[in-house]
Design a protein around this motif. Structure first.
Motif, PDB file in Angstrom:
ATOM      1  N   MET A   1       0.839  -1.196   0.000  1.00 14.37           N
ATOM      2  CA  MET A   1       0.000   0.000   0.000  1.00 14.37           C
ATOM      3  C   MET A   1       0.879   1.253   0.000  1.00 14.37           C
ATOM      4  O   MET A   1       1.994   1.230   0.510  1.00 14.37           O
ATOM      5  N   THR A   2       0.364   2.312  -0.533  1.00 14.86           N
ATOM      6  CA  THR A   2       1.082   3.586  -0.558  1.00 14.86           C
ATOM      7  C   THR A   2       0.901   4.306   0.772  1.00 14.86           C
ATOM      8  O   THR A   2       0.068   3.921   1.615  1.00 14.86           O
ATOM      9  N   LEU A   3       1.680   5.366   0.947  1.00 16.15           N
ATOM     10  CA  LEU A   3       1.557   6.173   2.159  1.00 16.15           C
ATOM     11  C   LEU A   3       0.134   6.726   2.295  1.00 16.15           C
ATOM     12  O   LEU A   3      -0.448   6.725   3.387  1.00 16.15           O
ATOM     13  N   GLY A   4      -0.438   7.202   1.184  1.00 16.16           N
ATOM     14  CA  GLY A   4      -1.792   7.750   1.243  1.00 16.16           C
ATOM     15  C   GLY A   4      -2.819   6.723   1.665  1.00 16.16           C
ATOM     16  O   GLY A   4      -3.710   7.005   2.483  1.00 16.16           O
ATOM     17  N   GLN A   5      -2.708   5.503   1.130  1.00 15.94           N
ATOM     18  CA  GLN A   5      -3.652   4.445   1.501  1.00 15.94           C
ATOM     19  C   GLN A   5      -3.525   4.080   2.969  1.00 15.94           C
ATOM     20  O   GLN A   5      -4.530   3.863   3.661  1.00 15.94           O
ATOM     21  N   LYS A   6      -2.286   4.024   3.465  1.00 14.23           N
ATOM     22  CA  LYS A   6      -2.079   3.715   4.881  1.00 14.23           C
ATOM     23  C   LYS A   6      -2.642   4.817   5.767  1.00 14.23           C
ATOM     24  O   LYS A   6      -3.231   4.554   6.821  1.00 14.23           O
ATOM     25  N   LEU A   7      -2.480   6.061   5.327  1.00 12.61           N
ATOM     26  CA  LEU A   7      -2.984   7.183   6.106  1.00 12.61           C
ATOM     27  C   LEU A   7      -4.516   7.145   6.191  1.00 12.61           C
ATOM     28  O   LEU A   7      -5.099   7.430   7.238  1.00 12.61           O
ATOM     29  N   LYS A   8      -5.162   6.769   5.092  1.00 14.05           N
ATOM     30  CA  LYS A   8      -6.620   6.646   5.099  1.00 14.05           C
ATOM     31  C   LYS A   8      -7.083   5.588   6.104  1.00 14.05           C
ATOM     32  O   LYS A   8      -8.048   5.785   6.847  1.00 14.05           O
ATOM     33  N   VAL A   9      -6.392   4.455   6.111  1.00  8.66           N
ATOM     34  CA  VAL A   9      -6.741   3.380   7.031  1.00  8.66           C
ATOM     35  C   VAL A   9      -6.559   3.822   8.479  1.00  8.66           C
ATOM     36  O   VAL A   9      -7.415   3.581   9.342  1.00  8.66           O
ATOM     37  N   LEU A  10      -5.428   4.476   8.760  1.00  4.35           N
ATOM     38  CA  LEU A  10      -5.163   4.925  10.125  1.00  4.35           C
ATOM     39  C   LEU A  10      -6.196   5.949  10.587  1.00  4.35           C
ATOM     40  O   LEU A  10      -6.636   5.918  11.745  1.00  4.35           O
ATOM     41  N   LEU A  11      -6.571   6.859   9.707  1.00  2.70           N
ATOM     42  CA  LEU A  11      -7.590   7.849  10.062  1.00  2.70           C
ATOM     43  C   LEU A  11      -8.918   7.167  10.390  1.00  2.70           C
ATOM     44  O   LEU A  11      -9.607   7.539  11.354  1.00  2.70           O
ATOM     45  N   LYS A  12      -9.273   6.180   9.577  1.00  4.95           N
ATOM     46  CA  LYS A  12     -10.547   5.489   9.802  1.00  4.95           C
ATOM     47  C   LYS A  12     -10.518   4.694  11.104  1.00  4.95           C
ATOM     48  O   LYS A  12     -11.495   4.681  11.855  1.00  4.95           O
ATOM     49  N   GLU A  13      -9.387   4.016  11.378  1.00  2.00           N
ATOM     50  CA  GLU A  13      -9.281   3.231  12.601  1.00  2.00           C
ATOM     51  C   GLU A  13      -9.366   4.104  13.845  1.00  2.00           C
ATOM     52  O   GLU A  13      -9.928   3.705  14.872  1.00  2.00           O
ATOM     53  N   LYS A  14      -8.801   5.287  13.770  1.00  2.06           N
ATOM     54  CA  LYS A  14      -8.826   6.217  14.907  1.00  2.06           C
ATOM     55  C   LYS A  14     -10.099   7.062  14.942  1.00  2.06           C
ATOM     56  O   LYS A  14     -10.277   7.874  15.845  1.00  2.06           O
ATOM     57  N   ASN A  15     -10.967   6.878  13.913  1.00  2.35           N
ATOM     58  CA  ASN A  15     -12.176   7.696  13.798  1.00  2.35           C
ATOM     59  C   ASN A  15     -11.828   9.181  13.850  1.00  2.35           C
ATOM     60  O   ASN A  15     -12.460   9.976  14.534  1.00  2.35           O
TER      61      ASN A  15
END
Length: 305
Positions: A1-15
């Protein structure tokens, strides 16, 4: 995954929203949006802040791989600020389109009325209003195409941003339905309403002509119908691209996408040339939409049974 994709996942996990992340690490919301959509990379100091905030390593953030983790999503990340900008941009487009068409229709109030010197003044008003309507439509044609990603890409939102949008959309849909009904009533019953009002003493003393009232009611009715239909369509695009709705019925009802601009063109031609009534194309489109809605309701009823 790219940095952007990882950032999206982290944002969603942290709400956490994009705006909240920007405040936490002291950057602009536009910067976070670029990172999330892989259009830029944070500087080292910001990467360290992000890794500390989400409890992940710098190696995880920077190393691209093809492994998926739970909750991973691909798509175009849209912040609350970008969503509001898109809706505001489309609203301005609607104002120019509907305003231009309304002015072209209202110009007919000044067409062929008056006598002597008054006639030349009224004729001047006719051309001023007509040119103002044409100018608005031309202005709209030269607008830069913004937010094309929202219309074309699969969208990803923060849960709180999308939930607020859906709640507001449900409220707006009721208003659009009322506007659509009011517009159709004005278009269909406008001539009868005008005949009743012209016989009223106040209107008769004021010297208001039946044709003037008819153009006003027709213009208001068409504006209501167009505003409600175009607004609902803009919001539906966001929902469709965010939820990945199936497009099985898209081919069957593709005609709706070109029927609206064709109807608008037919209304303008009728208003300017008087070849046909400007109401006729709108009534035809309304009847076609009514038939399509009835078919969908019958199909849904059949599926349930």
């Amino acid at each position: 995954m790219t940095l952007g994709q990882k950032l999206k996942v982290l944002l969603k996990e942290k709400n956490m929203t994009q705006e909240e992340l920007a405040e936490q690490i002291d950057v602009s919301r536009q910067a976070v949006g670029k990172w999330a959509n892989d259009k830029g990379i944070p500087e080292v100091g910001k990467l360290i802040q992000i890794s500390n905030l989400f409890g992940v390593s710098l190696d995880y953030l920077l190393k691209e791989d093809s492994r998926d983790i739970a909750g991973a999503e691909s798509g175009y990340y849209v912040s609350g600020e970008m969503l509001e900008g898109y809706l505001s941009y489309r609203k301005q487009n609607r104002k120019r389109i509907i305003g231009g068409i309304s002015l072209l229709m209202l110009a007919n109030i000044f067409d062929g009325s008056g006598a002597g010197s008054a006639r030349s003044v009224i004729e001047g008003l006719y051309w001023i209003v007509t040119l103002a309507g044409v100018a608005l439509l031309i202005w709209q044609c030269f607008q830069n195409g913004k937010y094309w990603e929202i219309k074309k890409e699969k969208l990803i939102f923060d849960d709180k941003v999308y939930a607020a949008f859906k709640a507001r959309r449900e409220q707006q849909r009721k208003k659009y339905a009322l506007m659509m009904i009011a517009g159709v009533v004005l278009l269909v019953m406008g001539s009868e309403m005008d005949s009743f009002l012209v016989h009223n003493t106040v209107f008769r003393i004021s010297g208001i002509e039946p044709g003037t009232l008819e153009w006003i009611t027709d213009t208001a009715g068409l504006a209501f119908v167009m505003w409600s239909a175009m607004s609902a369509m803009v919001e539906s695009v966001v929902v469709k691209n965010a939820e990945g709705l199936k497009k099985s019925g898209h081919g069957r009802f593709r005609w709706i996408y070109w029927a609206v601009p064709v109807t608008v063109l037919a209304v303008v031609i009728g208003a300017v040339s008087h070849i046909w009534s400007p109401m006729a194309p709108v009534i035809v489109l309304f009847c076609a939409l009514l038939v399509a809605v009835c078919k969908l309701l019958l199909e849904n009823q059949g599926d349930k049974s």
